[in-house]
Motif scaffolding. Structure first.
Motif, mmCIF file in Angstrom:
data_model
loop_
_atom_site.group_PDB
_atom_site.id
_atom_site.type_symbol
_atom_site.label_atom_id
_atom_site.label_comp_id
_atom_site.label_asym_id
_atom_site.label_seq_id
_atom_site.Cartn_x
_atom_site.Cartn_y
_atom_site.Cartn_z
ATOM 1 N N ARG A 620 0.832 -1.204 0.000
ATOM 2 C CA ARG A 620 0.000 0.000 0.000
ATOM 3 C C ARG A 620 0.870 1.260 0.000
ATOM 4 N NH1 ARG A 620 -3.367 2.035 -0.562
ATOM 5 N NH2 ARG A 620 -4.700 2.597 1.188
ATOM 6 N N MET A 621 1.936 1.253 0.804
ATOM 7 C CA MET A 621 2.838 2.408 0.827
ATOM 8 C C MET A 621 3.542 2.570 -0.510
ATOM 9 S SD MET A 621 4.434 2.481 4.706
ATOM 10 C CE MET A 621 5.089 0.816 4.721
ATOM 11 N N HIS A 622 3.916 1.452 -1.131
ATOM 12 C CA HIS A 622 4.545 1.493 -2.452
ATOM 13 C C HIS A 622 3.607 2.161 -3.461
ATOM 14 C CE1 HIS A 622 6.880 -0.216 -5.919
ATOM 15 N NE2 HIS A 622 5.680 -0.118 -6.484
ATOM 16 N N GLU A 623 2.345 1.745 -3.460
ATOM 17 C CA GLU A 623 1.374 2.314 -4.400
ATOM 18 C C GLU A 623 1.175 3.812 -4.153
ATOM 19 O OE1 GLU A 623 -1.947 -0.111 -3.556
ATOM 20 O OE2 GLU A 623 -1.279 -1.819 -4.784
ATOM 21 N N ALA A 624 1.138 4.200 -2.874
ATOM 22 C CA ALA A 624 0.938 5.619 -2.552
ATOM 23 C C ALA A 624 2.113 6.459 -3.025
ATOM 24 C CB ALA A 624 0.732 5.782 -1.046
ATOM 25 N N LEU A 625 3.328 6.007 -2.775
ATOM 26 C CA LEU A 625 4.509 6.765 -3.179
ATOM 27 C C LEU A 625 4.640 6.804 -4.697
ATOM 28 C CD1 LEU A 625 6.997 5.483 -0.449
ATOM 29 C CD2 LEU A 625 6.127 7.811 -0.680
ATOM 30 N N THR A 626 4.295 5.713 -5.364
ATOM 31 C CA THR A 626 4.318 5.697 -6.834
ATOM 32 C C THR A 626 3.336 6.715 -7.402
ATOM 33 O OG1 THR A 626 4.931 3.351 -6.859
ATOM 34 C CG2 THR A 626 3.993 4.255 -8.877
ATOM 35 N N ALA A 627 2.148 6.769 -6.821
ATOM 36 C CA ALA A 627 1.135 7.723 -7.287
ATOM 37 C C ALA A 627 1.589 9.158 -7.049
ATOM 38 C CB ALA A 627 -0.191 7.455 -6.573
ATOM 39 N N MET A 628 2.233 9.420 -5.920
ATOM 40 C CA MET A 628 2.698 10.784 -5.628
ATOM 41 C C MET A 628 3.815 11.202 -6.579
ATOM 42 S SD MET A 628 2.491 11.284 -1.502
ATOM 43 C CE MET A 628 3.119 9.708 -0.995
ATOM 44 N N ALA A 629 4.725 10.275 -6.875
ATOM 45 C CA ALA A 629 5.796 10.604 -7.823
ATOM 46 C C ALA A 629 5.220 10.922 -9.194
ATOM 47 C CB ALA A 629 6.785 9.442 -7.907
ATOM 48 N N ALA A 630 4.242 10.141 -9.635
ATOM 49 C CA ALA A 630 3.609 10.397 -10.936
ATOM 50 C C ALA A 630 2.863 11.729 -10.931
ATOM 51 C CB ALA A 630 2.652 9.252 -11.265
ATOM 52 N N SER A 631 2.214 12.057 -9.806
ATOM 53 C CA SER A 631 1.496 13.332 -9.713
ATOM 54 C C SER A 631 2.456 14.511 -9.815
ATOM 55 C CB SER A 631 0.727 13.385 -8.392
ATOM 56 O OG SER A 631 0.082 14.629 -8.233
ATOM 57 N N ILE A 632 3.614 14.399 -9.167
ATOM 58 C CA ILE A 632 4.608 15.475 -9.233
ATOM 59 C C ILE A 632 5.171 15.597 -10.643
ATOM 60 C CG2 ILE A 632 6.882 16.206 -8.427
ATOM 61 C CD1 ILE A 632 6.226 14.860 -5.752
ATOM 62 N N ARG A 633 5.547 14.462 -11.226
ATOM 63 C CA ARG A 633 6.203 14.492 -12.538
ATOM 64 C C ARG A 633 5.256 14.981 -13.634
ATOM 65 N NH1 ARG A 633 8.400 9.846 -12.303
ATOM 66 N NH2 ARG A 633 10.562 10.489 -12.002
ATOM 67 N N ASN A 634 4.007 14.532 -13.585
ATOM 68 C CA ASN A 634 3.046 14.860 -14.650
ATOM 69 C C ASN A 634 2.148 16.043 -14.314
ATOM 70 O OD1 ASN A 634 4.005 12.543 -16.009
ATOM 71 N ND2 ASN A 634 2.563 11.239 -14.882
ATOM 72 N N ARG A 635 2.296 16.572 -13.094
ATOM 73 C CA ARG A 635 1.442 17.667 -12.630
ATOM 74 C C ARG A 635 -0.040 17.300 -12.755
ATOM 75 N NH1 ARG A 635 4.557 22.877 -15.405
ATOM 76 N NH2 ARG A 635 6.651 22.253 -14.801
ATOM 77 N N SER A 636 -0.348 16.099 -12.310
ATOM 78 C CA SER A 636 -1.713 15.576 -12.419
ATOM 79 C C SER A 636 -2.323 15.430 -11.031
ATOM 80 C CB SER A 636 -1.690 14.220 -13.129
ATOM 81 O OG SER A 636 -0.854 13.307 -12.427
ATOM 82 N N PRO A 637 -3.653 15.357 -10.951
ATOM 83 C CA PRO A 637 -4.296 15.176 -9.638
ATOM 84 C C PRO A 637 -3.883 13.856 -8.998
ATOM 85 C CG PRO A 637 -5.885 15.846 -11.308
ATOM 86 C CD PRO A 637 -4.630 15.497 -12.041
ATOM 87 N N LEU A 638 -3.927 13.829 -7.682
ATOM 88 C CA LEU A 638 -3.560 12.634 -6.921
ATOM 89 C C LEU A 638 -4.832 11.995 -6.390
ATOM 90 C CD1 LEU A 638 -1.252 10.934 -5.671
ATOM 91 C CD2 LEU A 638 -1.292 12.496 -3.718
ATOM 92 N N ALA A 639 -4.976 10.698 -6.628
ATOM 93 C CA ALA A 639 -6.168 9.984 -6.159
ATOM 94 C C ALA A 639 -6.195 9.967 -4.631
ATOM 95 C CB ALA A 639 -6.166 8.559 -6.700
ATOM 96 N N PRO A 640 -7.389 9.921 -4.020
ATOM 97 C CA PRO A 640 -7.490 9.918 -2.552
ATOM 98 C C PRO A 640 -6.738 8.742 -1.926
ATOM 99 C CG PRO A 640 -9.629 10.347 -3.546
ATOM 100 C CD PRO A 640 -8.721 9.956 -4.663
ATOM 101 N N LEU A 641 -6.120 9.001 -0.778
ATOM 102 C CA LEU A 641 -5.378 7.977 -0.036
ATOM 103 C C LEU A 641 -6.072 7.705 1.292
ATOM 104 C CD1 LEU A 641 -1.731 9.324 -0.511
ATOM 105 C CD2 LEU A 641 -2.891 7.610 -1.895
ATOM 106 N N ASP A 642 -5.978 6.456 1.747
ATOM 107 C CA ASP A 642 -6.506 6.116 3.067
ATOM 108 C C ASP A 642 -5.543 5.145 3.743
ATOM 109 O OD1 ASP A 642 -8.006 5.838 5.305
ATOM 110 O OD2 ASP A 642 -9.545 4.570 4.401
#
Length: 700
Positions: A620-642
């Motif tokens: 789960r932490m891997h998926e969250a960090l991967t999503a955050m890196a993609a959001s920063i690189r692509n300047r895209s919205p970040l899906a909700p995290l829980d």
């Protein structure tokens, strides 16, 4: 940017290095002056002067390679400049070629970039005194001789002080760890001593490493220092969470007693002596350790008791590393080479030196900062040569020379070097001309002044470039006075051409800048992904892989920091973007420190209760960090995290491990470390995209 013009940085050149560099420059002049071959002495001195800055810290093999590369580049540049000096179009084409080639060398690092810049300078300087092939070989050969003389001076101590660079690098690491123990750092900042430890690791594991038994002992010490650093970070961060005053006092006492032990180790390594002082101080760390252990049973609060158990484990880990460091320091170096018993450590993948040709080929693209810098250098230097030849400027080589020196890959560097170059040159011209006119008319007096300026230039160039440039300008004025040029006559054209060269460099950067904003996002995303890979390795890979991923993460953080520095110095800055990037960087540091605390737990306990549950949460932490890196690189919205909800479930399972279970202490420490990582990830997600925070996380 203007504040940087008067900033005084920390001096990083030992006086012994400055002295030997100065002797290598002055000695040929003195011999030439005494023997009547002054022109030859000047040429050799120029060679030694141009090779001087390649005398950088590092193993003797690496130092020799740098100096010999700089010497060969200087000789070739001098030869080509002298041969083409009479043909304006050919010299302009050569300046374009040298500018592109020399500018591209920044991709290989600052030392190679400096060699490229010196090659450009020598090309245009030697073109001012053109000669046919037989005659051109003589000054080029003398310049090579000067470089070889500087190399001999730099390597002269090798038979007597074979391991001095390694000892001093490790001494610096332990000295900074001592400072770190006395003053716990801010959790939002990058872990202290990063650059110093990275330098020591490169020194001991890099391509130019020695394979001797003594260096194996140094590697063991470096590994111990890295582990001690992790324990210090974990203990310092834990101390801020302890609510019991007596516990805070006990942990503070442990840190305060560790500091002089680390300082004594630094002294012993630097002087190649035994560690008797450190051994004596080590005996005093047991008392606060026992006090901390007693507080665990005396504390009634279950949560506080668990935190104390974690702190006690980290304190014991620190004490163990101190004992190991004291023991191994006695066997590090040539004196203990025959006694040291160590296993050859494998070269980490992250530290293997890539093929320089492959690096240069990879940078042959307009998206590469190095290639854009190379094109700017080539075009600007060629244009400067064309202007000075077309208008027949007196002492015109100062125009392309200044352009080559001032032009840097980033705007802030170009601006500051340009302003400092102008200020330093004007001061140096006035000062040297006045001194030569008033007090230094004799040749031997001039030689003494030249020696003083050379020593000052080597010592102060990194402290403040304007001061260093003033000393260098005065030195060049004296060299040319030896060659028969009157300082007062050449002062005005040199000043004008220095200003024009700096303005040309700034104009080129303003017309075709390298914007850092997009690159900064990419570097930050790389950093987040490197932290993710480090965390994955800790939870899923064998312990042998942890150091490699940690080193890669460290390099990624360094790249991100350098990118932020360049972004902050751009001409048109987006302050909101800079503030956001710095906040991402600071919260990324929280995750890095929490991961290092987790590594300390795993090394210390050597077990993982609830292994499958922890690894599932790691996914789960891997998926969250991967999503955050993609959001920063692509300047895209970040899906909700829980993440917090899943972390609470995992914490309950770890909390269920019975106190009498052998894995109880590991469960407590793991729960604490994972809680810190989760907190860091949640905070980072909020910084990247506030809408990505789940309602439960916000309420928590």
């Amino acid at each position: 940017m203007f504040a940087g013009l008067i900033e005084l940085k920390r001096r990083d050149v030992p006086w012994r290095v400055a002295l030997r560099n100065t002797v290598a420059v002055v000695m040929p002049l003195a011999i030439g002056l005494g023997s009547g071959y002054l022109a030859a002495g000047i040429a050799v001195a120029i060679g030694a002067l141009n090779t001087m800055f390649s005398d950088q810290p590092g193993p003797y093999r690496l130092r020799a390679r740098r100096l010999l590369f700089a010497t060969a580049a200087a000789g070739l540049s001098a030869l080509v400049g002298a041969l083409l000096g009479d043909v304006a179009w050919a010299l302009t084409l050569a300046a374009l070629t040298w500018g592109i080639g020399g500018g591209l060398l920044v991709a290989l690092g600052p030392e190679a970039g400096r060699t490229g810049m010196i090659s450009m300078v020598l090309l245009v300087v030697m073109a001012a005194d053109p000669a046919p092939m037989p005659d051109a070989l003589v000054p080029a050969g003398l310049i090579v001789t000067g470089g070889l003389l500087q190399t001999v001076f730099a390597l002269a101590a090798w038979p007597l002080q074979r391991y001095r660079p390694e000892r001093h690098a490790l001494a610096s690491v332990f000295s900074e760890l001592s400072t770190m123990a006395r003053s716990p750092s801010d959790p939002t900042q990058a872990p202290p001593s990063t650059a110093t430890i990275q330098f020591a690791q490169d020194l001991l594991h890099g391509a130019h490493r020695s394979r001797s038994v003594a260096v194996q002992s140094f590697r063991i010490l470096a590994a111990v220092a890295e582990r001690a650093r992790i324990e210090l970070l974990a203990l310092g961060d834990l101390r801020s969470q302890l609510r019991e005053p007596r516990a805070d006092k006990a942990v503070g006492e442990i840190l305060q007693r560790a500091a002089p032990i680390l300082a004594a180790l630094a002294v012993a390594l630097r002087s190649a002596s035994v560690t008797a002082d450190a051994q004596r101080l080590l005996e005093g760390i047991d008392e606060p350790l026992q006090s901390l252990a007693g507080l665990i049973t005396a504390t009634g609060d279950r949560a506080g008791q668990r935190l104390l158990k974690v702190a006690h484990a980290r304190a014991n880990g620190l004490a163990a590393q101190l004992r190991s460091a004291v023991r191994n320091a006695n066997f590090a170096g040539s004196a203990g080479e025959t006694r040291a018993q160590a296993i050859e450590s494998a070269l980490p993948e992250a530290l293997r030196q890539a093929n320089p040709w492959a690096i240069l080929r990879a940078n042959l693209s307009l998206t590469s900062m190095a290639f854009r810098h190379a094109l700017r250098c080539g075009v600007c230097i060629a244009a400067a040569v064309a202007v000075e030849r077309g208008f027949q400027l007196p002492h015109g080589y100062w125009l392309p020379m200044t352009t080559a020196i001032v032009l840097k890959p980033d705007f802030a560097g170009t601006f500051s070097f340009g302003m400092l170059r102008v200020a330093g040159t004007l001061i140096g011209l006035l000062l040297a001309t006045a001194l030569l006119h008033v007090a230094f008319n004799g040749e031997w007096e001039r030689l003494f002044l030249l020696a003083a300026l050379c020593f000052g230039f080597r010592m102060l160039a990194t402290v403040n470039y304007a001061v260093g440039t003033a000393a260098l300008t005065g030195l060049i004025v004296i060299l040319q006075a030896f060659d028969g040029e009157a300082p007062a006559v050449t002062m005005l054209p040199r000043a004008i051409e220095t200003v024009l060269g700096s303005l040309l460099a700034l104009a080129a950067y303003a017309l075709w800048p390298t914007r850092e904003a997009r690159k900064a996002d990419s570097f930050l995303a790389d950093m987040i992904e490197a932290y993710r890979n480090y965390l994955d390795a800790l939870l899923n890979a064998p312990a042998d892989a942890w150091a490699d991923t940690r080193l890669i993460a460290r390099a990624s953080r360094t790249n991100a920091q350098a990118s932020l520095d360049r972004l902050s110095g751009e001409l048109r800055r987006d302050r909101d973007r800079i503030a956001r990037a710095e906040t991402v960087f600071a919260n990324g540091n929280r995750i890095a420190r929490a991961c290092m605390a987790l590594e300390a737990v795993l090394i210390d306990e050597q077990c993982m209760p609830q292994r499958e549950a922890i690894r599932a949460f790691g996914t789960r932490m891997h998926e969250a960090l991967t999503a955050m890196a993609a959001s920063i690189r692509n300047r895209s919205p970040l899906a909700p995290l829980d993440l917090r909800g899943d972390e609470r479930v995992l914490a309950a399972r770890l909390d269920g491990v019975a106190d009498d279970d052998p894995q109880s202490r590991a469960a407590i420490a793991l729960a604490h470390a994972i809680d810190r990582i989760t907190e860091g990830i949640d905070t980072l997600a909020h910084v990247i995209d506030p809408s990505a925070m789940h309602d439960h996380d916000r309420s928590t």
